[in-house]
Write an enzyme that holds these catalytic residues in place. Structure first.
Site, mmCIF file in Angstrom:
data_model
loop_
_atom_site.group_PDB
_atom_site.id
_atom_site.type_symbol
_atom_site.label_atom_id
_atom_site.label_comp_id
_atom_site.label_asym_id
_atom_site.label_seq_id
_atom_site.Cartn_x
_atom_site.Cartn_y
_atom_site.Cartn_z
ATOM 1 N N CYS A 1 0.822 -1.211 0.000
ATOM 2 C CA CYS A 1 0.000 0.000 0.000
ATOM 3 C C CYS A 1 0.853 1.257 0.000
ATOM 4 C CB CYS A 1 -0.940 -0.015 1.193
ATOM 5 S SG CYS A 1 -0.171 -0.648 2.669
ATOM 6 N N GLU B 1 -2.110 3.165 13.029
ATOM 7 C CA GLU B 1 -1.663 1.872 13.521
ATOM 8 C C GLU B 1 -0.208 1.987 13.969
ATOM 9 O OE1 GLU B 1 -2.773 -0.783 10.100
ATOM 10 O OE2 GLU B 1 -4.260 -1.520 11.532
HETATM 11 P P1 NAD Z 1 -10.039 -6.982 -0.586
HETATM 12 O O1 NAD Z 1 -10.346 -5.669 -0.011
HETATM 13 O O2 NAD Z 1 -10.952 -7.560 -1.590
HETATM 14 O O3 NAD Z 1 -9.914 -8.070 0.599
HETATM 15 C C1 NAD Z 1 -9.262 -7.796 1.843
HETATM 16 C C2 NAD Z 1 -9.943 -8.640 2.912
HETATM 17 O O4 NAD Z 1 -11.308 -8.235 3.034
HETATM 18 C C3 NAD Z 1 -9.973 -10.127 2.586
HETATM 19 O O5 NAD Z 1 -9.828 -10.880 3.777
HETATM 20 C C4 NAD Z 1 -11.372 -10.321 2.024
HETATM 21 O O6 NAD Z 1 -11.863 -11.630 2.131
HETATM 22 C C5 NAD Z 1 -12.168 -9.361 2.898
HETATM 23 N N1 NAD Z 1 -13.431 -8.933 2.308
HETATM 24 C C6 NAD Z 1 -13.772 -8.874 1.003
HETATM 25 N N2 NAD Z 1 -15.046 -8.443 0.867
HETATM 26 C C7 NAD Z 1 -15.511 -8.193 2.118
HETATM 27 C C8 NAD Z 1 -16.746 -7.703 2.633
HETATM 28 N N3 NAD Z 1 -17.756 -7.381 1.828
HETATM 29 N N4 NAD Z 1 -16.873 -7.558 3.962
HETATM 30 C C9 NAD Z 1 -15.863 -7.861 4.793
HETATM 31 N N5 NAD Z 1 -14.666 -8.346 4.360
HETATM 32 C C10 NAD Z 1 -14.495 -8.513 3.036
HETATM 33 O O7 NAD Z 1 -8.603 -6.927 -1.164
HETATM 34 P P2 NAD Z 1 -7.876 -8.035 -2.004
HETATM 35 O O8 NAD Z 1 -8.767 -8.867 -2.855
HETATM 36 O O9 NAD Z 1 -7.065 -8.786 -1.028
HETATM 37 O O10 NAD Z 1 -7.057 -7.120 -2.983
HETATM 38 C C11 NAD Z 1 -7.734 -6.289 -3.921
HETATM 39 C C12 NAD Z 1 -7.121 -4.918 -3.949
HETATM 40 O O11 NAD Z 1 -7.084 -4.339 -2.645
HETATM 41 C C13 NAD Z 1 -5.678 -4.900 -4.381
HETATM 42 O O12 NAD Z 1 -5.547 -4.882 -5.754
HETATM 43 C C14 NAD Z 1 -5.150 -3.651 -3.749
HETATM 44 O O13 NAD Z 1 -5.402 -2.534 -4.553
HETATM 45 C C15 NAD Z 1 -5.941 -3.536 -2.496
HETATM 46 N N6 NAD Z 1 -5.164 -3.964 -1.344
HETATM 47 C C16 NAD Z 1 -4.658 -3.035 -0.536
HETATM 48 C C17 NAD Z 1 -3.913 -3.439 0.544
HETATM 49 C C18 NAD Z 1 -3.321 -2.467 1.466
HETATM 50 O O14 NAD Z 1 -2.432 -2.809 2.238
HETATM 51 N N7 NAD Z 1 -3.796 -1.256 1.492
HETATM 52 C C19 NAD Z 1 -3.692 -4.772 0.801
HETATM 53 C C20 NAD Z 1 -4.254 -5.711 -0.059
HETATM 54 C C21 NAD Z 1 -5.004 -5.288 -1.120
#
Ligand code: NAD
Length: 503
Positions: free
Chosen positions: A303, A482
């Site tokens: 991120c 955090e």
């Molecule tokens: P995501 O937001 O889809 O998932 C993150 C977590 O949230 C996972 O555990 C997922 O199962 C959960 N989740 C998904 N939908 C949810 C809902 N409706 N309610 C509650 N929890 C839910 O992210 P991802 O699929 O892991 O990655 C997708 C994009 O997110 C990446 O391309 C990136 O841009 C971003 N990302 C950012 C960070 C960061 O550190 N800021 C980290 C990972 C991903």
């Protein structure tokens, strides 16, 4: 199909296969490893080989309720445990986790595709550092006395919130888990972690050893999809706080549910962080700083990745040439191989998304897309999700490559001449997570630091999240902090004001 044992040291191979087999198809609820109630499962793939290394439970509402019930039952006892005692237990957990660091790092490398030497060992070490730091802060859960009236004793006290839901992504699951659960637990909350469905094993592995030192139900981990498991967890009436790292879209959904329930939420949602290089900067430091900042060894899946680099035009050409040469030397290969600098991205979906941005760059008039380094050749890695680190120049500021979080090994480099203009361009983003400034001119550095619209600004260096440095974004990068004492006090306790009449 290649046996994992042939790719790791014989000294650790039996422990890894035993650990992976113990972690098959289990949630961690009330200190027991249990499968999903309805029996549904998800496959866990090794991104370096494309092999399925196991299954994880696919939680439904009943599993979520079981975990939250366990956490809610454990809450009164844990909240009543003296803070120093909670801190002692968490400190002991840090010591136990350190004993299993190599096993955890290897499991993390297997399921995420991140290189063990450059990424996974460091992630485990930082996760343990965070636990150690928060264990030592247990006695800082203090209130204040208020000078309201000499006849009244007036003070505040800090109380835990209740059951905290901690929802994790796959990119740095262990550090992000500890940023959430260590302060939550030390402050007296109980926790249900929702592991990433793409990388659940190292999360459960670390949590189970920590939980074993704590009363059953204090720390629980469930696994499943976002829709069936994550959303049900946020909705659960007994969840008193949600802390989330992931995509902006999911952050918005969680905020809506939290607003309806009127519970606090902390969000860490990513960024498009600028790195501003002035004309006097020292390229021998800036180039390694750009590689570290862009998190190329993590395939850019960060991120805080310095994914927009603005270089003064006096240094632009030499910088791009030097960056290209240095990045090309990074070894892309088997994440378990000690010689590897860069492993894979997490999933075919992420790889396709990153490649679509590169294709767009290649179609953009005036843009130059420079893929660096060599993809690995061994047959057993033929289906691996490897990408070359890529430098893109010649884009407009409005290109999606400049504005959107690619979350891959793609850095955009742009020239600048005017300080006001470059700071305006750096700030012209929906995100505001991190930024770095590279110059030896102290006045220029301080001017830039003051004007940059981001929560974590560094000069002449590009660190990741560090224990005790308050970390959190501005704008659409999120809400809350955090990694610090402030984070524990502000986000994992509630403050009670007490007034006692002494007359
Ligand atoms: P995501 O937001 O889809 O998932 C993150 C977590 O949230 C996972 O555990 C997922 O199962 C959960 N989740 C998904 N939908 C949810 C809902 N409706 N309610 C509650 N929890 C839910 O992210 P991802 O699929 O892991 O990655 C997708 C994009 O997110 C990446 O391309 C990136 O841009 C971003 N990302 C950012 C960070 C960061 O550190 N800021 C980290 C990972 C991903």
């Amino acid at each position: 199909m290649i046996d994992i044992a042939t790719r790791i040291s014989p000294a650790i191979a039996p422990a890894i296969s035993e650990t992976i087999s113990q972690l098959q198809n289990c949630h961690l609820i009330a200190n027991a490893l249990v499968p999903a109630i309805a029996g549904a499962t998800l496959e866990v793939m090794e991104p370096a080989t494309g092999q399925i290394i196991g299954i994880a439970p696919a939680a439904q509402a009943a599993d979520v309720a079981r975990a939250v019930d366990a956490a809610a039952a454990a809450f009164p006892g844990w909240a009543a445990t003296p803070a120093r005692q909670r801190g002692k237990l968490i400190a002991e957990a840090a010591r136990r986790l350190a004993e299993r660091a190599e096993i955890t790092a290897t499991v993390l490398a297997l399921e995420t595709g991140k290189a063990i030497r450059t990424e996974c060992r460091g992630e485990v070490a930082t996760a343990i550092d965070i636990v150690t730091m928060y264990a030592g802060l247990a006695t800082e859960l203090k209130g204040e006395t208020l000078p309201f009236d000499p006849q009244l004793l007036t003070y505040t006290s800090r109380e835990p919130l209740g059951v905290v839901a901690a929802i994790l992504p796959w990119n740095v699951p262990l550090v992000l888990m500890m940023l959430k659960i260590a302060p939550a637990l030390v402050a007296g909350n109980t926790v249900v972690v929702k592991a990433s469905e793409e990388a659940p094993y190292a999360t459960i592995e670390m949590a189970r050893w920590m939980a074993a030192l704590l009363p059953p139900g204090v720390l629980n981990v469930i696994c499943g999809t976002g829709r069936d498991c994550g959303a049900a967890l946020v909705e659960h009436p007994a969840v008193a706080k949600v802390t989330f790292t992931g995509s902006q879209a999911v952050g918005e959904l969680i905020s809506q549910t939290a607003a309806r329930k009127i519970i606090p939420v902390s969000l860490e949602l990513g960024g498009k962080s600028p790195m501003i290089v002035y004309g006097d900067a020292d390229l021998s430091r800036v180039v390694p700083g750009a590689i570290a900042g862009m998190r190329f060894t993590r395939q850019g899946q960060s991120c805080t990745a310095a994914s927009r680099i603005y270089v003064h035009s006096a240094l632009f050409d030499p910088f791009v040439a030097a960056l290209r040469e240095a990045v090309a030397k990074l070894v892309i290969g088997d994440p378990l191989d000690e010689a590897t600098d860069i492993g894979t991205v997490i999933s075919q979906r992420q790889k396709a998304k990153i490649e679509s941005y590169l294709a767009l760059g290649e179609r953009t008039a005036g843009a130059k897309v420079m893929r660096c380094g060599e993809l690995p050749r061994p047959d057993y890695l033929a289906d691996g999700l490897f990408l070359q680190p890529t430098i893109v120049t010649g884009l407009g500021e409005d290109s999606p490559l400049m504005r959107e979080e690619i979350f891959g090994p793609v850095v955009c480099v742009q020239p600048w001449d005017d300080e006001d203009d470059v700071i305006a361009r750096a700030n012209d983003s929906d995100f505001g997570l991190a930024a770095t400034v590279w110059t030896h001119d102290l006045r220029a550095a301080l001017r830039a630091v003051r004007r940059i619209d981001a929560g974590y600004v560094q000069v002449n260096q590009n660190l990741t999240i560090q224990p005790n440095l308050s970390y959190g974004g501005f704008k659409k990068s999120g809400v809350g902090k955090e990694a610090s004492l402030e984070a524990m006090l502000e986000h994992f306790t509630r403050k009670k004001t007490v007034v006692i009449d002494m007359r």
